[in-house]
Design an enzyme around this catalytic site. Structure first.
Site, short mmCIF file in Angstrom:
data_model
loop_
_atom_site.label_atom_id
_atom_site.label_comp_id
_atom_site.label_asym_id
_atom_site.label_seq_id
_atom_site.Cartn_x
_atom_site.Cartn_y
_atom_site.Cartn_z
N GLY A 1 -31.96 -6.29 -30.70
CA GLY A 1 -31.72 -6.27 -29.36
C GLY A 1 -32.26 -5.09 -28.63
O GLY A 1 -33.34 -4.55 -29.18
N CYS A 2 -31.71 -4.95 -27.34
CA CYS A 2 -32.44 -4.09 -26.38
C CYS A 2 -32.54 -2.64 -26.58
O CYS A 2 -33.33 -1.74 -25.80
CB CYS A 2 -31.93 -4.29 -24.94
SG CYS A 2 -32.27 -6.04 -24.27
#
Length: 389
Positions: free
Chosen positions: A163-164
């Site tokens: 993810g980010c």
């Protein structure tokens, strides 16, 4: 007889891990944010949802994004109508796209980084590949090794579904590899394509709609190594210290689930609040040993999850607006490209610093911070030391 401690000493590099080159790439298909709601509701056969379209238009207007790049174009989406529905089984079609396109886009960024580095690719000893766009075996790391023609015994690390926050994770891992393996040159690649998350609108799942307004495609590559070869390798930033932490009381703040319908994600409304509430502690742990408490005196690279996160961090710390300029510029020009974003911002910062004739790669300043925020809620912190230009 040689002792283990002598072997360990010989294995370790002397200096800090250093970013030696940066390359970025995007698909050719550029999407204008101002007209995207019309396109999005048309291509997903959702034009009858007029109230939701108005809401989506407001999301796009408030996103502070001018344009994004996307591999998915009208032609591909018309061939895959299930990807345009809100929750139709479509994982096979999505996987067929990303397992090919993610390594290809990663290769484009890597080729640029290798060219800037100026050394033969045979000198790459380690490869870290990171993506949240699909999964496969052998992985995107293997495919990139083949695409680039790297040596078959390059040491590979494949990071899926981070993810980010992943832009911080890959730098943390690259730092440990470079500093503990003398002469190591680590190629780091983050590549993201929104084909796994694209789907039609639903008025019962607005956090999905937020993602449709923010996410874009992009790949970034950096080469990391310690003890740069004088006159041959050109250092850009030194990686001085790293940390990862799970923010307290943040369970479920950001979730992603790979399902038959693709990658679904769920965001709590207070993600910006959770980040801003915990950022002070992360900064104190990172910069107190350096006797730095004025966070306007350092340069800033923060994952641009969305404008609200940046706004609240600025407000909480009393940051001057120019501190987040490089971060906001990348958000405006590319959208949220997950883990690749912070590497794009590094590239933007060193280029602008050189263009403006500043003293260092970090906007003329000596010290800086790089933050990744993502599922968990997980915060990655990297302390950077700039290099004189």
């Amino acid at each position: 007889m040689v002792s283990v401690s002598e072997i360990r000493q010989a294995q370790r590099a002397e200096g800090p891990a250093t970013i030696l080159a940066i390359g970025t790439a995007t698909p050719s298909n550029c999407v204008d944010q101002s007209t995207y709601p019309d396109y999005y509701f048309r291509i997903t056969n959702s034009e009858h949802m007029t109230d939701l379209k108005e809401k989506f238009q407001r999301m796009c207007d408030k996103s502070m994004i001018k344009k994004r790049y996307m591999h998915l174009n009208e032609e591909i989406l018309k061939e895959n109508p299930n990807m345009c529905a809100y929750m139709a089984p479509s994982l096979d079609a999505r996987q067929d796209i990303v397992v090919v396109e993610v390594p290809k886009l990663g290769k484009e960024a890597a080729v640029k980084a290798i060219k800037e580095w100026g050394q033969p690719k045979s000198k790459i000893t380690h490869l870290i590949f990171c993506t949240t766009s699909g999964v496969d075996m052998p992985g995107a790391d293997y495919q990139l090794t083949k695409l680039l023609g790297l040596r078959p015994y390059v040491k590979r690390y494949m990071m899926y579904q981070q993810g980010c926050f992943a832009g911080g994770t890959v730098l943390r891992l690259a730092k440990d590899l470079a500093e503990n393996n003398k002469g190591a040159r680590v190629l780091v690649v983050c590549s993201e394509i929104t084909a796994v998350t694209f789907r039609g609108p639903s008025d019962t799942h607005l956090d999905s709609l937020v993602g449709q307004a923010l996410f874009g495609d992009g790949a970034a590559a950096v080469i990391v190594g310690s003890d740069p070869i004088p006159q041959i390798e050109k250092p850009l930033f030194e990686l001085v210290w790293t940390a990862q932490t799970i923010a307290p009381d943040s369970d479920g703040a950001i979730d992603g689930h790979l399902r038959e319908v693709g990658l679904t994600f769920h965001l709590l409304k207070d993600v910006p609040g959770i980040v801003s509430k915990n950022i002070g502690k992360a900064l104190f742990e990172a910069f107190n040993p350096l006797n730095i408490s004025d966070y306007n005196s350092i340069f800033w690279i923060a994952h641009p999850g969305g404008p609200a996160i940046l706004d609240q961090v600025e407000q909480k710390l009393g940051l001057k607006p120019e501190k987040m300029k490089a971060t906001r510029d990348v958000l405006s020009d590319y959208g949220n490209m997950s883990g690749a974003c912070v590497l794009f911002i590094l590239d933007e910062m060193r280029r602008k610093s050189a263009e403006k004739g500043l003293k260092t790669t970090g906007e003329g300043l000596e010290w800086g911070v790089l933050f990744g925020f993502g599922p968990g809620l997980t915060i990655e912190t990297v302390v950077l030391h700039s290099v004189a230009i």
